[in-house]
Design an enzyme around this catalytic site. Sequence first.
Site, PDB file in Angstrom:
ATOM      1  N   HIS A 217       5.758  -0.824  11.944  1.00  0.00           N
ATOM      2  CA  HIS A 217       5.724  -1.955  10.995  1.00  0.00           C
ATOM      3  C   HIS A 217       7.094  -2.235  10.377  1.00  0.00           C
ATOM      4  O   HIS A 217       7.295  -3.302   9.792  1.00  0.00           O
ATOM      5  CB  HIS A 217       4.701  -1.709   9.885  1.00  0.00           C
TER       6      HIS A 217
ATOM      7  N   HIS B  42      -2.965  -1.435  14.963  1.00  0.00           N
ATOM      8  CA  HIS B  42      -2.329  -2.508  14.193  1.00  0.00           C
ATOM      9  C   HIS B  42      -1.175  -3.133  14.966  1.00  0.00           C
ATOM     10  O   HIS B  42      -0.464  -2.441  15.698  1.00  0.00           O
ATOM     11  CB  HIS B  42      -1.816  -1.953  12.857  1.00  0.00           C
TER      12      HIS B  42
ATOM     13  N   ASP C  16      -1.124   1.057  19.244  1.00  0.00           N
ATOM     14  CA  ASP C  16      -1.713   1.323  17.925  1.00  0.00           C
ATOM     15  C   ASP C  16      -2.714   0.204  17.596  1.00  0.00           C
ATOM     16  O   ASP C  16      -2.574  -0.929  18.057  1.00  0.00           O
ATOM     17  CB  ASP C  16      -0.578   1.343  16.887  1.00  0.00           C
TER      18      ASP C  16
ATOM     19  N   TYR D 200      -5.871   8.029  11.914  1.00  0.00           N
ATOM     20  CA  TYR D 200      -6.234   8.555  10.591  1.00  0.00           C
ATOM     21  C   TYR D 200      -7.554   9.315  10.581  1.00  0.00           C
ATOM     22  O   TYR D 200      -7.979   9.793   9.528  1.00  0.00           O
ATOM     23  CB  TYR D 200      -6.203   7.394   9.575  1.00  0.00           C
TER      24      TYR D 200
ATOM     25  N   GLU E 225       0.808  -1.239   0.000  1.00  0.00           N
ATOM     26  CA  GLU E 225       0.000   0.000   0.000  1.00  0.00           C
ATOM     27  C   GLU E 225       0.829   1.271   0.000  1.00  0.00           C
ATOM     28  O   GLU E 225       0.388   2.325  -0.442  1.00  0.00           O
ATOM     29  CB  GLU E 225      -0.972   0.016   1.194  1.00  0.00           C
TER      30      GLU E 225
HETATM   31  C1  OKP Z   1      -0.169   1.751   9.803  1.00  0.00           C
HETATM   32  B1  OKP Z   1      -0.172   2.021  11.324  1.00  0.00           B
HETATM   33  C2  OKP Z   1      -7.156  -1.610   5.595  1.00  0.00           C
HETATM   34  C3  OKP Z   1      -5.777  -1.693   4.954  1.00  0.00           C
HETATM   35  C4  OKP Z   1      -4.722  -1.260   5.913  1.00  0.00           C
HETATM   36  C5  OKP Z   1      -2.359  -0.497   5.940  1.00  0.00           C
HETATM   37  C6  OKP Z   1      -2.521  -0.007   7.319  1.00  0.00           C
HETATM   38  C7  OKP Z   1      -1.230   0.536   7.874  1.00  0.00           C
HETATM   39  C8  OKP Z   1      -1.363   1.034   9.287  1.00  0.00           C
HETATM   40  N1  OKP Z   1      -8.162  -2.109   4.720  1.00  0.00           N
HETATM   41  N2  OKP Z   1      -3.536  -0.882   5.237  1.00  0.00           N
HETATM   42  O1  OKP Z   1      -0.093   0.881  12.131  1.00  0.00           O
HETATM   43  O2  OKP Z   1      -1.254   2.846  11.791  1.00  0.00           O
HETATM   44 ZN    ZN Z   2      -2.104   1.568  13.053  1.00  0.00          ZN
END
Ligand code: OKP
Ligand code: ZN
Length: 343
Positions: free
Chosen positions: A160, A198, A196, A324, A118
């Site tokens: 990440h 993620h 976070d 975001y 992405e």
């Molecule tokens: C970065 B951080 C959702 C796709 C998600 C990438 C997310 C990256 C997050 N459909 N794509 O950890 O906030």
């Molecule tokens: Zn995240």
Amino acid sequence: MRTIHSEKHRLRAPQTELSGGRLVRPFECPERVEHILASIAQTGLGPVEPPVAHGLGPARAIHAPDYLDFLATVWERWTAAGYEGEALPTVWPSRRMGRKGAPKAIDGAIGWYALAGETAICGGTWEAAQAAADVAATATDIVLGGARAAFALCRPPGHHAAQDMYGGYCFINNAAVAAQRMRDAGAARVAVLDVDFHHGNGTQAIFEDRADVLFLSLHGDPAHEFPHFLGGADETGVGAGEGFTANYPLPPGTGYAAWAEALEAALARVAAFGADALVVSLGVDTFKGDPISSFRLESADFADYGARIARLGLPTLFVMEGGYAVAEIGVNVVNVLTGFEGA
Ligand code: OKP
Ligand code: ZN
């Protein structure tokens, strides 16, 4: 609380993100920082100061040399190949292709170092990533100098990014830079708590085989959420690091009650570990209004958990990661920091 911030984050201004089969305006955008700075000013959190330039030393302490060379040259190599769009991988050393090492061509090299597709690389990305690492190192030194806490307003984010992988909007792992710097300055045990939405796959990969850095992450279950291939509760560390990784995957739709219960379990682990210092990977994409995440935290919940983290009584560095919902990001971040200070 002092905040460290570099205007060079603006050099990271890609026009594209590959999302749902479309090229969209990136969720990880420069305005995020402007909203956080506005909330810092409005609440009187404390001074905002530029970083000290550290060169590549702090990044080299956790990343592979060939990876940093790739980041330094990828944009030049991409444009030299005649490509007119931003740099995105299209091919990977996938499960049935066993090549070890980056091939010569930029198309192969970018897939070798990308953990996801992405994140577009554009001119200025490398300079911004280095500035974010300087922000992390400078804010770390404030905590090492005896401050109760500091805020590293890093952009791009870092959690990440692994030893030799970029993606998920991350290039240099700012939280890992901070944790390693604390170790190198004499902190015997450092905990990295990743809140976070993620999973912090890069931070886990960097420290998974070590007993001196405890990594803990609360996140959307990778069965459902990015980064999909790491972050299970059964990942507890590797070799000498066995027992020093703790994942708390939570289902889509998780609200604050269940989230705070997982946080308390993680905080108890940090206390039992006997950490000398704490790094918080602070992503506020757990907010209910976040456009790419599925947890349901309210703005007031961020202040509540900031206070819970403070009760550990540890020197604490907050490192900015995701978030975001741009209009609310400032309030949510500053709520964590003022919640911490008010505890
Ligand atoms: C970065 B951080 C959702 C796709 C998600 C990438 C997310 C990256 C997050 N459909 N794509 O950890 O906030
Ligand atoms: Zn995240």
